[in-house]
Design an enzyme around this catalytic site. Sequence first.
Site, PDB file in Angstrom:
ATOM      1  N   MET A   1     -34.199  22.670 -41.635  1.00 16.35           N
ATOM      2  CA  MET A   1     -33.084  21.954 -41.012  1.00 16.35           C
ATOM      3  C   MET A   1     -33.375  21.579 -39.555  1.00 16.35           C
ATOM      4  SD  MET A   1     -31.075  21.595 -43.528  1.00 16.35           S
ATOM      5  CE  MET A   1     -31.728  22.134 -45.131  1.00 16.35           C
TER       6      MET A   1
ATOM      7  N   HIS B   1     -34.771  19.382 -36.465  1.00 12.25           N
ATOM      8  CA  HIS B   1     -34.927  17.956 -36.174  1.00 12.25           C
ATOM      9  C   HIS B   1     -36.343  17.623 -35.714  1.00 12.25           C
ATOM     10  CE1 HIS B   1     -30.592  18.660 -35.689  1.00 12.25           C
ATOM     11  NE2 HIS B   1     -30.451  17.416 -36.095  1.00 12.25           N
TER      12      HIS B   1
ATOM     13  N   MET C   1     -37.385  25.965 -31.331  1.00  8.74           N
ATOM     14  CA  MET C   1     -38.111  26.262 -32.566  1.00  8.74           C
ATOM     15  C   MET C   1     -39.595  25.942 -32.425  1.00  8.74           C
ATOM     16  SD  MET C   1     -35.876  27.707 -34.237  1.00  8.74           S
ATOM     17  CE  MET C   1     -37.093  28.195 -35.449  1.00  8.74           C
ATOM     18  N   GLU C   2     -39.901  24.881 -31.657  1.00  9.86           N
ATOM     19  CA  GLU C   2     -41.303  24.520 -31.445  1.00  9.86           C
ATOM     20  C   GLU C   2     -42.023  25.644 -30.693  1.00  9.86           C
ATOM     21  OE1 GLU C   2     -38.810  22.453 -31.423  1.00  9.86           O
ATOM     22  OE2 GLU C   2     -39.461  20.831 -32.734  1.00  9.86           O
TER      23      GLU C   2
ATOM     24  N   ASP D   1     -55.788  36.052 -38.806  1.00 12.90           N
ATOM     25  CA  ASP D   1     -56.748  35.494 -39.763  1.00 12.90           C
ATOM     26  C   ASP D   1     -58.194  35.739 -39.325  1.00 12.90           C
ATOM     27  OD1 ASP D   1     -57.682  33.843 -41.962  1.00 12.90           O
ATOM     28  OD2 ASP D   1     -58.038  32.264 -40.520  1.00 12.90           O
TER      29      ASP D   1
END
Lengths: 167, 167, 167, 167, 167, 167
Positions: free
Chosen positions: B77, B79, B121-122, B136
Amino acid sequence: MTEQQLTHIDEHGDVRMVDVSQKADTERVAVAEGFIAMNPATLALIVEGKAAKGDVLACARVAGVMAAKQTSSLIPMCHPLNITKAKVECAPVEAGEREDGRAGIHVTTTCGVTGKTGIEMEALTAASVACLTVYDMCKAVDRGMEIMDVRLLKKDGGKTGLWEREA
Amino acid sequence: MTEQQLTHIDEHGDVRMVDVSQKADTERVAVAEGFIAMNPATLALIVEGKAAKGDVLACARVAGVMAAKQTSSLIPMCHPLNITKAKVECAPVEAGEREDGRAGIHVTTTCGVTGKTGIEMEALTAASVACLTVYDMCKAVDRGMEIMDVRLLKKDGGKTGLWEREA
Amino acid sequence: MTEQQLTHIDEHGDVRMVDVSQKADTERVAVAEGFIAMNPATLALIVEGKAAKGDVLACARVAGVMAAKQTSSLIPMCHPLNITKAKVECAPVEAGEREDGRAGIHVTTTCGVTGKTGIEMEALTAASVACLTVYDMCKAVDRGMEIMDVRLLKKDGGKTGLWEREA
Amino acid sequence: MTEQQLTHIDEHGDVRMVDVSQKADTERVAVAEGFIAMNPATLALIVEGKAAKGDVLACARVAGVMAAKQTSSLIPMCHPLNITKAKVECAPVEAGEREDGRAGIHVTTTCGVTGKTGIEMEALTAASVACLTVYDMCKAVDRGMEIMDVRLLKKDGGKTGLWEREA
Amino acid sequence: MTEQQLTHIDEHGDVRMVDVSQKADTERVAVAEGFIAMNPATLALIVEGKAAKGDVLACARVAGVMAAKQTSSLIPMCHPLNITKAKVECAPVEAGEREDGRAGIHVTTTCGVTGKTGIEMEALTAASVACLTVYDMCKAVDRGMEIMDVRLLKKDGGKTGLWEREA
Amino acid sequence: MTEQQLTHIDEHGDVRMVDVSQKADTERVAVAEGFIAMNPATLALIVEGKAAKGDVLACARVAGVMAAKQTSSLIPMCHPLNITKAKVECAPVEAGEREDGRAGIHVTTTCGVTGKTGIEMEALTAASVACLTVYDMCKAVDRGMEIMDVRLLKKDGGKTGLWEREA
C-alpha cells in the site's frame, strides 16, 4: 579464526556471486522469524480490523510471500531460485506475553526449493517485508514501532544439512 | 483509543492505498537505522575484507540504496515516490560498545523526496535490505546473525512536520 | 476516419512513447471494472473462505493495487506515474444476478494521480491482475473460468476532461 | 461440494503459495486466448499501421512475451518458473466474423516449461497484457474498447494431464 | 584536476545517491546513440525479416523504450524519474557506409522529462538494451557481433544547460 | 546465406521466444567484456576514490552482477535462467595501454548456469550495465565517455559447445 573465509569475496578481495555450478540439486527448506513491536493500542487496532474482511495481517502475509520471490533482485550476491513453497504466518502478541513484555506481531516464514543453494535469504526477506508492511499500514498511528528478532530458526538440505537455532 | 484509525483500511474494512491526491508536494526527509548482530569473529572478517577493494559493507550500501528505490514495489500500500536523496551508512560495532554488548554492523539510512507523502518506508526498507545483504554475504560462517533495531529515527516535512525518536 | 491517428505511431510508422513533456500536471482519476465468471460452486468456496481471516479476495485486492504500480513496466509505451490513489474492490456475484446469469467476482478499480497523462491503464491493469489472481487461486477446482468486461467506466482530468461509459 | 478445497488456503484459512516441493519436473504447456473488442474504425487504424514497419500488434506481441516472464511477480501465490517457450499471436477480427459481431484483435498465447507446476497463469497473463497493450496504444481514439474471453484453451503435462476447453 | 569531484562519492569516500532535493524541476532532454556491428550477412537477415510483420528492429525499439523506464532500477545511484518522452530509432548501416566500414544497426534514442536531474542515463540505457536485443535475436547466426559507440550526443535543460558532442 | 535463419522469427515472420523445451540441461558458461573510454583525469578520480572504502568500481561490480539477474526482464525474447555464477571484474586502463591509446575501465564478466539455453546475454548485459554505472557516477565531470567493445569472448556448453573470439 582466519581460516574461515567470506565466500562472497574472491582471492582479490572483490565481491562475487558464489559459484554453485558444481553443487547438486537437493531439496531445501528454511524457517525464519521476525517481530514488530508496537503500542498495545496499535495492536488492538490491527486485531479489530482483522475481524473485518480486509486486514493488515492478510496484506502482510501477501507482501511476505511476494517478497520471497524478489529476494535475488534485492540482495546483490543472492542466487535466483524457483521457490516451490512459501508461507508467512502473522500472530498478534499481547503485551506481557514475550519476555521483554512488548506487544506486537510475530511473523514466521517457511520457504522451500529444490536447488543448488539454500533458501535462507528468501525466508528472512519475507519476514522483513511482512514486518515492514505492518509498519507501513500502522505508521499513521504509531511511528515508533520497531522491527527486531529477524533471524533464521532452521534450515535443512544441502551439503551442510540441518541447522537449528539454539533455544 | 478507537478514535484513531488505520488509514489503509477503508470504511468497509478493506485495504487500500491511502488517497493523497489532495496533499501538497512538500520536501520530506526520513532517517532510519538497523543493526545486525553477529559473532565478533564474523565482524573481524568483514573489517579485514574492508581493507581490500571489494567489501561487504560497500555491497550492503549499494543494496540499501537500490532497495529504497524498490520500496513501493515491495510494500503493497506504499505510494511510489521519485526519491531525490538516498544514503546508507554502515559502521562496525565492536563487542562491548552497545548496551547489550553485541558486535555487529550498525546501518543508518537517510532518504529525501519532494512529494505528497512521507519517505519513512524507503529509509526503513533500505536499512532492512542493507542488513539482509550483510547476512547473505556472511551466512556461510555465521548463520545465527540477528537483525534488530530497525526503526525510524526522524522524519520531517508534510502536514505532521518533525518527528524524532526519544532517546 | 483516417484523420484520426494512433498517437503511439510516429510519422515513420514506428512505435514510440507519446511525448507529454509539454502537458500540464493536472489531477486525474480513472475507474475501471472486470469480471471473472466461474462455476457457482467455485464462488461458494471463495465466499466460505472469506469468512476466515485469509481469503482469495483480500489477496486479489492486494495484487490489483500492486499491479497498478507496475503498469508502466508491463505496458511498453505507457508513461510511469506516481499514483496517489489506488483501490480495488471485489464483490461476489451470484448466479442469476447478471444479465448473462453467470456467477463470479466483479472487480472495480479506482486510480488517481496528479500528472501529465491519464491513469486509465493503471485502473485497467489492476482490474486484469485482480481477476488473474482469483483465477490462480481457484484454478485447481475450476479451470474453465473466464475473464471478461475489462473496461474503463470513467476517467476525468487532463485536456479531454470527463469521459463516462454509456450504460 | 465442500470436498473440493482451494489449495491456496491452508487449514487455518490463510493464503499460502501451494507447496510443490514433492512434485516431479514434467514438461508442461498451456494455451490461452483473449479478445479486445473495438470500433471497426480503430481496427482499421491498427491494420493500416501494420503495413508499416512499426505496429501496434508487434508491440503487443513483445509485451505479452515479456509479461509471461513477470507472471510470478504479479500474481501473489504463483510459483516462479523458467519458461522455455512463449509465443503470442495477434489476429485482426473484422466486424461480423465473430458470433457477437464485434471487431477487434484476437490474441492466442502458448507457454511451455519443464517444471513442478503448470504454466496456465503465464499464458493467461500474456494474453491479458497483450490486450492491455493494444488498449494503451489505441485509447486516444477509442476509450470504449473491452477486453473479454481471457481464458485457458488447453493445458497439458503434470499429474492432471491434458485439459481442453469444450467448444 | 583534483578540484573536480565525483559527486556520487561523499566526504568519507562512500557511494551515495547525489542529493537533488534542492534542485528545481526543469524540462530536460537527452539524445544518445549506439551501434552494433555484425556480419553483412546477419544484417541482410534482419533487413529481410523487416519486410515481414514481425521484425528484430521492432522488438529492439520496444526493448529500448522499456529499458529507459527501468534505468533507475539498474544503475545503483541513478534517480528515479517519470520520463515523459522516449523514442528509439534503429537504422541498418550497410558495409562501407561508416568510416570503419562495418555493417550493423545504428540506434538513436531520445528521452525527456520534467525533473530535478538529467535523463542522460535513460537515453544511454535504452541504446544499450536495444543493441543487446539485436544481439540476442541474431546470436544464433553471428556470435561475434560487437556493441560500440554507446555515447551521449546531446543533453539540454538543468543548471548546466546544453551540451553537445563535438563532431 | 538464406539457409541461415533468425531463430527468434517464426515461419510467419513474427517474433517469439525460441522453444527450448526439448533441450537438455547442460552446464554452460559465458565470458564477455566491455570498455568505457574516458578522459585520463576522470580515470585518475576513479582510481583515487578506489583507495577509499567506497568506490566507483565496487558499485559497478555490484550493478553488473545484479543486472545479470535481470537480463530476461530486459531482453524481450531472452529465456529466464537461474544463474549459478556471476563475476564482474573492473580494471583501470591507463592512456597508452590499449592499441587505440584510450584511458578507461575494462570490464570482464563471467556467468554460469546449468540450463537448457546459453548464458551469453547475461554476461553481455552485466558488462553493459557495469559500464553504464561507471558513466553515471562520473558523468558530472566527463559527459563524453564512450562505451565500446561490448562483446562475447567465450561461451561453452550446450549443443554448439565451445566458441572463442579470435584474437
